[in-house]
Design a protein around this motif. Structure first.
Motif, short mmCIF file in Angstrom:
data_model
loop_
_atom_site.label_atom_id
_atom_site.label_comp_id
_atom_site.label_asym_id
_atom_site.label_seq_id
_atom_site.Cartn_x
_atom_site.Cartn_y
_atom_site.Cartn_z
N ILE A 1 0.84 -1.20 0.00
CA ILE A 1 0.00 0.00 0.00
C ILE A 1 0.88 1.25 0.00
CG2 ILE A 1 -1.62 1.36 1.41
CD1 ILE A 1 -3.00 -0.96 0.01
N GLU A 2 1.88 1.26 0.84
CA GLU A 2 2.78 2.42 0.90
C GLU A 2 3.53 2.60 -0.41
OE1 GLU A 2 4.96 1.26 4.40
OE2 GLU A 2 3.68 2.46 5.70
N ALA A 3 3.96 1.50 -1.03
CA ALA A 3 4.68 1.59 -2.30
C ALA A 3 3.79 2.15 -3.41
CB ALA A 3 5.21 0.20 -2.69
N LEU A 4 2.49 1.91 -3.32
CA LEU A 4 1.56 2.40 -4.33
C LEU A 4 1.04 3.80 -3.99
CD1 LEU A 4 -0.38 -0.90 -5.02
CD2 LEU A 4 1.29 0.22 -6.51
N GLY A 5 1.43 4.34 -2.87
CA GLY A 5 0.98 5.67 -2.47
C GLY A 5 1.40 6.77 -3.43
N GLY A 6 2.44 6.53 -4.20
CA GLY A 6 2.89 7.52 -5.17
C GLY A 6 2.31 7.34 -6.55
N GLY A 7 1.45 6.34 -6.71
CA GLY A 7 0.83 6.11 -8.01
C GLY A 7 1.01 4.69 -8.49
N GLU A 8 0.49 4.45 -9.66
CA GLU A 8 0.48 3.11 -10.27
C GLU A 8 1.90 2.58 -10.45
OE1 GLU A 8 -2.23 1.60 -13.75
OE2 GLU A 8 -0.48 2.61 -14.59
N ARG A 9 2.05 1.26 -10.21
CA ARG A 9 3.36 0.62 -10.33
C ARG A 9 3.21 -0.73 -11.02
NH1 ARG A 9 6.83 1.69 -5.94
NH2 ARG A 9 8.41 0.64 -7.19
N CYS A 10 4.23 -1.08 -11.78
CA CYS A 10 4.28 -2.39 -12.42
C CYS A 10 4.65 -3.44 -11.37
CB CYS A 10 5.33 -2.37 -13.53
SG CYS A 10 5.56 -3.96 -14.34
N VAL A 11 4.10 -4.62 -11.53
CA VAL A 11 4.39 -5.69 -10.57
C VAL A 11 5.88 -6.00 -10.55
CG1 VAL A 11 3.96 -7.65 -12.13
CG2 VAL A 11 3.56 -7.90 -9.68
N CYS A 12 6.56 -5.85 -11.68
CA CYS A 12 8.01 -6.12 -11.70
C CYS A 12 8.76 -5.14 -10.81
CB CYS A 12 8.54 -6.07 -13.13
SG CYS A 12 8.35 -4.48 -13.95
N ASP A 13 8.33 -3.87 -10.78
CA ASP A 13 8.96 -2.88 -9.91
C ASP A 13 8.66 -3.17 -8.44
OD1 ASP A 13 10.04 -1.48 -12.06
OD2 ASP A 13 8.29 -0.17 -12.23
N LEU A 14 7.42 -3.56 -8.15
CA LEU A 14 7.06 -3.88 -6.77
C LEU A 14 7.87 -5.07 -6.26
CD1 LEU A 14 3.18 -3.48 -6.95
CD2 LEU A 14 4.79 -2.00 -5.74
N THR A 15 8.03 -6.08 -7.10
CA THR A 15 8.81 -7.27 -6.71
C THR A 15 10.23 -6.86 -6.35
OG1 THR A 15 7.49 -8.65 -8.18
CG2 THR A 15 9.58 -9.55 -7.48
N ALA A 16 10.84 -6.05 -7.18
CA ALA A 16 12.22 -5.63 -6.94
C ALA A 16 12.32 -4.71 -5.71
CB ALA A 16 12.77 -4.91 -8.17
N ASP A 17 11.44 -3.72 -5.64
CA ASP A 17 11.51 -2.75 -4.54
C ASP A 17 11.23 -3.36 -3.18
OD1 ASP A 17 12.09 -0.89 -6.47
OD2 ASP A 17 10.17 0.17 -6.33
N LEU A 18 10.32 -4.33 -3.13
CA LEU A 18 9.95 -4.93 -1.85
C LEU A 18 10.79 -6.16 -1.53
CD1 LEU A 18 6.08 -4.55 -2.13
CD2 LEU A 18 7.67 -3.09 -0.90
N GLY A 19 11.59 -6.62 -2.49
CA GLY A 19 12.45 -7.77 -2.25
C GLY A 19 11.69 -9.05 -2.00
#
Length: 109
Positions: A32-50
């Protein structure tokens, strides 16, 4: 008419419980916090959240099923975004509790 927002239906207590349960998980809260800045690709979420893609997919599914997230597919990628109406309904439900929680108790007797 452009610019007018419709008022969402009040949140029922059971719906609030489902949303709060979804948000109680630390990983889902990170999403939820990662998406607080707007839409994100699942590939970016996977990398950013580890997280492993399968683990992230499970948590995204839970959040999507509660109505907190929406998704769209573009080619082979899926993009996720927060659903502002769901967040606003939860905020209004909590504000209602906050407004009424200071009422004094009726005298016993």
């Amino acid at each position: 008419m452009a610019g007018l927002r419709t008022v969402a239906a009040p949140l029922e207590a059971e719906e609030a419980r489902l949303l709060l349960r979804a948000l109680a998980d630390p990983i889902r809260l990170q999403v939820i916090e990662a998406l607080g800045g707007g839409e994100r690709c699942v590939c970016d979420l996977t990398a950013d959240l580890g997280l492993a893609q399968s683990k992230l997919s499970f948590h995204l599914k839970v959040l999507r099923e509660t109505g907190l997230l929406a998704d769209r597919q573009s080619g082979r990628w899926v993009y996720y975004r927060l659903q502002p109406d769901a967040l606003e309904r939860l905020r209004a439900w909590l504000a209602s509790l906050a407004a009424s929680c200071t009422a004094p108790a009726e005298p016993c007797g």
